[in-house]
Design a protein around this motif. Structure first.
Motif, PDB file in Angstrom:
ATOM      1  N   UNK A   1      15.363  29.982 -19.724  1.00 39.78           N
ATOM      2  CA  UNK A   1      15.711  29.301 -18.728  1.00 39.78           C
ATOM      3  C   UNK A   1      14.471  28.093 -18.772  1.00 39.78           C
ATOM      4  N   UNK A   2      13.413  28.157 -18.890  1.00 38.12           N
ATOM      5  CA  UNK A   2      12.465  27.222 -18.645  1.00 38.12           C
ATOM      6  C   UNK A   2      12.840  25.987 -19.884  1.00 38.12           C
ATOM      7  N   UNK A   3      13.068  26.563 -20.974  1.00 40.08           N
ATOM      8  CA  UNK A   3      13.434  25.658 -22.142  1.00 40.08           C
ATOM      9  C   UNK A   3      14.404  24.755 -21.918  1.00 40.08           C
ATOM     10  N   UNK A   4      15.626  25.428 -21.228  1.00 44.04           N
ATOM     11  CA  UNK A   4      16.851  24.840 -20.951  1.00 44.04           C
ATOM     12  C   UNK A   4      16.776  23.967 -19.756  1.00 44.04           C
ATOM     13  N   UNK A   5      16.040  24.442 -18.855  1.00 44.67           N
ATOM     14  CA  UNK A   5      16.139  23.489 -17.545  1.00 44.67           C
ATOM     15  C   UNK A   5      14.843  22.771 -17.319  1.00 44.67           C
ATOM     16  N   UNK A   6      13.904  22.991 -18.174  1.00 44.11           N
ATOM     17  CA  UNK A   6      12.615  22.055 -18.036  1.00 44.11           C
ATOM     18  C   UNK A   6      11.651  22.559 -17.419  1.00 44.11           C
ATOM     19  N   UNK A   7      10.473  22.432 -17.542  1.00 47.03           N
ATOM     20  CA  UNK A   7       9.330  22.906 -17.006  1.00 47.03           C
ATOM     21  C   UNK A   7       9.421  22.462 -15.379  1.00 47.03           C
ATOM     22  N   UNK A   8       8.877  23.076 -14.374  1.00 40.52           N
ATOM     23  CA  UNK A   8       8.719  22.701 -13.156  1.00 40.52           C
ATOM     24  C   UNK A   8       8.282  21.298 -13.029  1.00 40.52           C
ATOM     25  N   UNK A   9       8.950  20.446 -12.322  1.00 31.44           N
ATOM     26  CA  UNK A   9       8.458  19.101 -12.089  1.00 31.44           C
ATOM     27  C   UNK A   9       8.918  18.301 -13.270  1.00 31.44           C
ATOM     28  N   UNK A  10       7.913  17.847 -14.220  1.00 34.14           N
ATOM     29  CA  UNK A  10       8.129  17.047 -15.392  1.00 34.14           C
ATOM     30  C   UNK A  10       9.655  16.566 -15.558  1.00 34.14           C
ATOM     31  N   UNK A  11      10.254  17.308 -16.589  1.00 32.29           N
ATOM     32  CA  UNK A  11      11.431  17.090 -17.059  1.00 32.29           C
ATOM     33  C   UNK A  11      12.718  16.999 -15.939  1.00 32.29           C
ATOM     34  N   UNK A  12      12.728  17.706 -15.158  1.00 39.00           N
ATOM     35  CA  UNK A  12      13.609  17.542 -14.112  1.00 39.00           C
ATOM     36  C   UNK A  12      13.683  16.412 -13.344  1.00 39.00           C
TER      37      UNK A  12
END
Length: 115
Positions: A67-78
């Motif tokens: 999930x983290x890889x698919x959705x991005x880490x909190x904040x940053x990439x999202x």
């Protein structure tokens, strides 16, 4: 893509971890979380079962990493992606459908279960 290396070397560990994540994501999307076993994942990744525990602690930990890889880490990439969507929307709001697709469709695909 896979290379032959000594598993004690750092690059081999990173490569194995990535192979596990790739296999888990594919199998979770195809079969759903409940129907995908650790043995199926490690078989597809070509790694020993013990490496899932070593890298992720459990099947649940592996799913969280997917999930983290698919959705991005909190904040940053999202946040960066949301900034991009807002820029594309111009003066108007970002359509709800775009937000749902951007942030939830991957998660929903990963947990779907075909019966």
């Amino acid at each position: 893509m896979a290379r032959t290396a000594d598993a004690s070397q750092p690059d081999a560990k990173i490569d194995a971890k990535t192979r596990i994540l790739d296999a888990a994501e594919k199998l979770f999307m195809e079969n759903g979380y409940a129907a995908t076993s650790i043995r199926m994942i490690t078989g597809a990744a070509g790694v020993p079962v013990a490496l899932v525990n070593y890298h992720f602690g459990s099947k649940q930990g592996l799913m969280e990493a997917v999930y983290e890889r698919a959705l991005g880490s909190r904040g940053g990439s999202r946040v960066s992606y949301l900034d991009k969507l807002e820029a594309e929307a111009g003066d108007g709001p970002v359509p709800v459908e775009v937000l749902v697709d951007a942030f939830l469709s991957t998660a929903l695909r990963l947990t779907r279960r075909d019966n």
